[in-house]
Design a protein around this motif. Structure first.
Motif, PDB file in Angstrom:
ATOM      1  N   GLY A  56       0.982  -1.568  -0.351  1.00  0.00           N
ATOM      2  CA  GLY A  56       0.508   0.058   0.048  1.00  0.00           C
ATOM      3  C   GLY A  56       0.889   1.393   0.266  1.00  0.00           C
ATOM      4  O   GLY A  56       2.427   0.954  -0.159  1.00  0.00           O
ATOM      5  N   SER A  57      -0.076   2.697   0.158  1.00  0.00           N
ATOM      6  CA  SER A  57       0.593   3.252  -0.120  1.00  0.00           C
ATOM      7  C   SER A  57       0.547   4.317   1.439  1.00  0.00           C
ATOM      8  O   SER A  57      -0.763   3.706   1.736  1.00  0.00           O
ATOM      9  CB  SER A  57       0.206   4.651  -0.580  1.00  0.00           C
ATOM     10  OG  SER A  57       0.942   3.683  -1.906  1.00  0.00           O
ATOM     11  N   PHE A  58       1.309   5.685   1.772  1.00  0.00           N
ATOM     12  CA  PHE A  58       0.999   6.546   2.651  1.00  0.00           C
ATOM     13  C   PHE A  58      -0.445   6.636   2.671  1.00  0.00           C
ATOM     14  O   PHE A  58      -1.260   6.981   1.154  1.00  0.00           O
ATOM     15  CB  PHE A  58       1.492   7.121   2.051  1.00  0.00           C
ATOM     16  CG  PHE A  58       1.422   8.710   4.013  1.00  0.00           C
ATOM     17  CD1 PHE A  58       2.357   7.901   4.694  1.00  0.00           C
ATOM     18  CD2 PHE A  58       0.446   9.453   4.072  1.00  0.00           C
ATOM     19  CE1 PHE A  58       2.081   9.630   5.906  1.00  0.00           C
ATOM     20  CE2 PHE A  58       1.019  10.300   5.287  1.00  0.00           C
ATOM     21  CZ  PHE A  58       1.604   9.958   6.026  1.00  0.00           C
ATOM     22  N   GLY A  59      -1.286   6.742   3.531  1.00  0.00           N
ATOM     23  CA  GLY A  59      -2.827   6.706   3.356  1.00  0.00           C
ATOM     24  C   GLY A  59      -4.216   5.897   3.393  1.00  0.00           C
ATOM     25  O   GLY A  59      -5.241   6.503   3.435  1.00  0.00           O
ATOM     26  N   ASP A  60      -2.882   4.419   3.172  1.00  0.00           N
ATOM     27  CA  ASP A  60      -3.895   3.445   2.855  1.00  0.00           C
ATOM     28  C   ASP A  60      -3.989   2.994   4.422  1.00  0.00           C
ATOM     29  O   ASP A  60      -2.856   2.934   6.024  1.00  0.00           O
ATOM     30  CB  ASP A  60      -3.206   2.353   2.646  1.00  0.00           C
ATOM     31  CG  ASP A  60      -3.215   2.496   0.708  1.00  0.00           C
ATOM     32  OD1 ASP A  60      -3.904   3.682   0.411  1.00  0.00           O
ATOM     33  OD2 ASP A  60      -2.939   2.243   0.025  1.00  0.00           O
ATOM     34  N   VAL A  61      -5.211   1.691   5.189  1.00  0.00           N
ATOM     35  CA  VAL A  61      -5.569   0.995   5.868  1.00  0.00           C
ATOM     36  C   VAL A  61      -5.307  -0.188   5.966  1.00  0.00           C
ATOM     37  O   VAL A  61      -6.274  -0.232   4.912  1.00  0.00           O
ATOM     38  CB  VAL A  61      -5.851   2.181   6.913  1.00  0.00           C
ATOM     39  CG1 VAL A  61      -5.885   0.598   8.375  1.00  0.00           C
ATOM     40  CG2 VAL A  61      -5.495   2.980   7.633  1.00  0.00           C
ATOM     41  N   ILE A  62      -4.929  -1.263   5.890  1.00  0.00           N
ATOM     42  CA  ILE A  62      -5.285  -2.711   5.771  1.00  0.00           C
ATOM     43  C   ILE A  62      -6.044  -3.036   7.088  1.00  0.00           C
ATOM     44  O   ILE A  62      -5.146  -3.638   8.127  1.00  0.00           O
ATOM     45  CB  ILE A  62      -4.560  -3.867   4.603  1.00  0.00           C
ATOM     46  CG1 ILE A  62      -3.973  -3.012   3.155  1.00  0.00           C
ATOM     47  CG2 ILE A  62      -4.852  -4.926   5.263  1.00  0.00           C
ATOM     48  CD1 ILE A  62      -3.170  -1.765   3.283  1.00  0.00           C
ATOM     49  N   VAL A  63      -7.254  -3.761   6.599  1.00  0.00           N
ATOM     50  CA  VAL A  63      -7.382  -4.316   8.081  1.00  0.00           C
ATOM     51  C   VAL A  63      -7.670  -6.087   7.745  1.00  0.00           C
ATOM     52  O   VAL A  63      -8.127  -6.404   6.267  1.00  0.00           O
ATOM     53  CB  VAL A  63      -9.065  -3.673   8.620  1.00  0.00           C
ATOM     54  CG1 VAL A  63      -9.659  -3.841   7.585  1.00  0.00           C
ATOM     55  CG2 VAL A  63      -9.235  -4.517   9.914  1.00  0.00           C
ATOM     56  N   PHE A  64      -7.408  -7.162   8.663  1.00  0.00           N
ATOM     57  CA  PHE A  64      -7.562  -8.289   8.231  1.00  0.00           C
ATOM     58  C   PHE A  64      -7.537  -8.989   9.230  1.00  0.00           C
ATOM     59  O   PHE A  64      -7.289  -9.106  10.678  1.00  0.00           O
ATOM     60  CB  PHE A  64      -6.248  -8.977   7.494  1.00  0.00           C
ATOM     61  CG  PHE A  64      -4.782  -9.011   8.516  1.00  0.00           C
ATOM     62  CD1 PHE A  64      -4.475  -9.734   8.352  1.00  0.00           C
ATOM     63  CD2 PHE A  64      -4.155  -7.600   8.137  1.00  0.00           C
ATOM     64  CE1 PHE A  64      -3.149  -9.759   8.980  1.00  0.00           C
ATOM     65  CE2 PHE A  64      -3.258  -7.628   8.769  1.00  0.00           C
ATOM     66  CZ  PHE A  64      -2.165  -8.916   9.131  1.00  0.00           C
TER      67      PHE A  64
END
Length: 295
Positions: free
Chosen positions: A206-214
């Motif tokens: 991802g990039s700055f500003g992304d959030v991954i939830v798992f």
């Protein structure tokens, strides 16, 4: 049963991996973290400077940087608007320490790096079965240089050595992200007994500003960083109180670890911990540490 859980987290609890992009109005939290990183590497661009540092020097800077994040109450306050944006009830949100990570370029070639790159489920490290993780890139991360998830194993067991993991002993050897302890060599790092069979991993980037939830129940692990620069990221491990009260979480397929990190999780506004009886009952619901049949 899940009256306080937003749909985005219900989906994650069921195993879906989601990537979100935050609006710039919520960047103050990310900007504050990035500012701390820049202060720790004043010589120039942190992603380049950190990759060129000797291992011990980088460890010292990262330890100081993490201590600065842990001690700064405003970091949690700045994160609360992100929870509100995602419609996550703040009063229900319990997390452990916000974990800042730096993976230098070609770190996988350094001696001992395999210990922190083992595939694992977080519950093998005595994390709660219902735990979800936010993974937040603080610099751009290319496909294949972040971490990998094996979705097939969300409902499929894999033989592993989690029966050797005792959380109390882990704390005695320094705990998470420790690199200085008289008992450091005694640490047990849970891992599969074999590599996943004919399974395709999903690269998380991802990039700055992304959030991954798992879901932390997913089998996952760090991928080799071949970007010629370090990758910085933040990991937030969390539960909602109603999940613990209702004993929610995916089926325990193969976790035989002892103990629980639930006692370390704190309410984001008050720093209160969960009730000990609540923790005990939740852990008992999923505990297989006394099972003699190791997968």
């Amino acid at each position: 049963m899940l009256s306080k859980t937003p749909q985005i987290l219900k989906i994650a609890l069921a195993g879906e991996i989601q990537k979100l992009t935050l609006p710039k109005s919520l960047f103050p939290f990310l900007d504050a973290l990035h500012s701390k990183i820049k202060s720790a590497f004043p010589e120039g661009e942190p992603e380049l400077i950190s990759t060129g540092l000797p291992f011990l020097s980088l460890n010292k800077r990262m330890n100081d940087l993490r201590a600065s994040v842990y001690a700064d109450r405003n970091m949690k306050n700045k994160f609360i608007p992100i929870l509100e944006y995602l419609e996550i009830p703040v009063d229900e949100f319990y997390s452990d320490l916000f974990r800042l990570r730096c993976v230098p370029s070609f770190f996988h070639k350094k001696e001992g790096s395999e210990l922190v790159q083992y595939l694992h489920r977080d519950p093998w490290y005595a994390n709660p079965q219902c735990q979800l993780n936010f993974w937040i890139p603080l610099s751009d991360v290319s496909p294949g240089s972040g971490f990998g998830i094996y979705p097939e194993y969300f409902q499929k067991p894999i033989p592993n050595n989690s029966h050797q993991f005792d959380y109390n002993h882990w704390l005695e050897t320094g705990g998470f992200q420790a690199n200085e302890s008289p008992k450091l060599q005694e640490k047990i790092f849970p891992k599969p007994d074999r590599f996943p069979d004919n399974s395709i991993s999903e690269s998380i980037y991802g990039s700055f500003g992304d959030v991954i939830v798992f879901s932390s129940h997913h089998l996952h692990g760090t991928q080799d960083n071949v970007m010629n620069r370090s990758r910085f990221s933040l990991e937030i491990r969390f539960v909602l109180k109603e999940w613990i009260q209702n004993k929610l979480g995916p089926k325990n397929l193969d976790n035989f670890s002892k103990g629980s990190t639930l006692g370390e999780m704190r309410q984001i506004q008050t720093d209160e911990t969960l009730d000990e009886n609540l923790i005990r009952d939740y852990v008992a619901e999923f505990d297989r540490s006394q099972n003699t049949l190791v997968p």
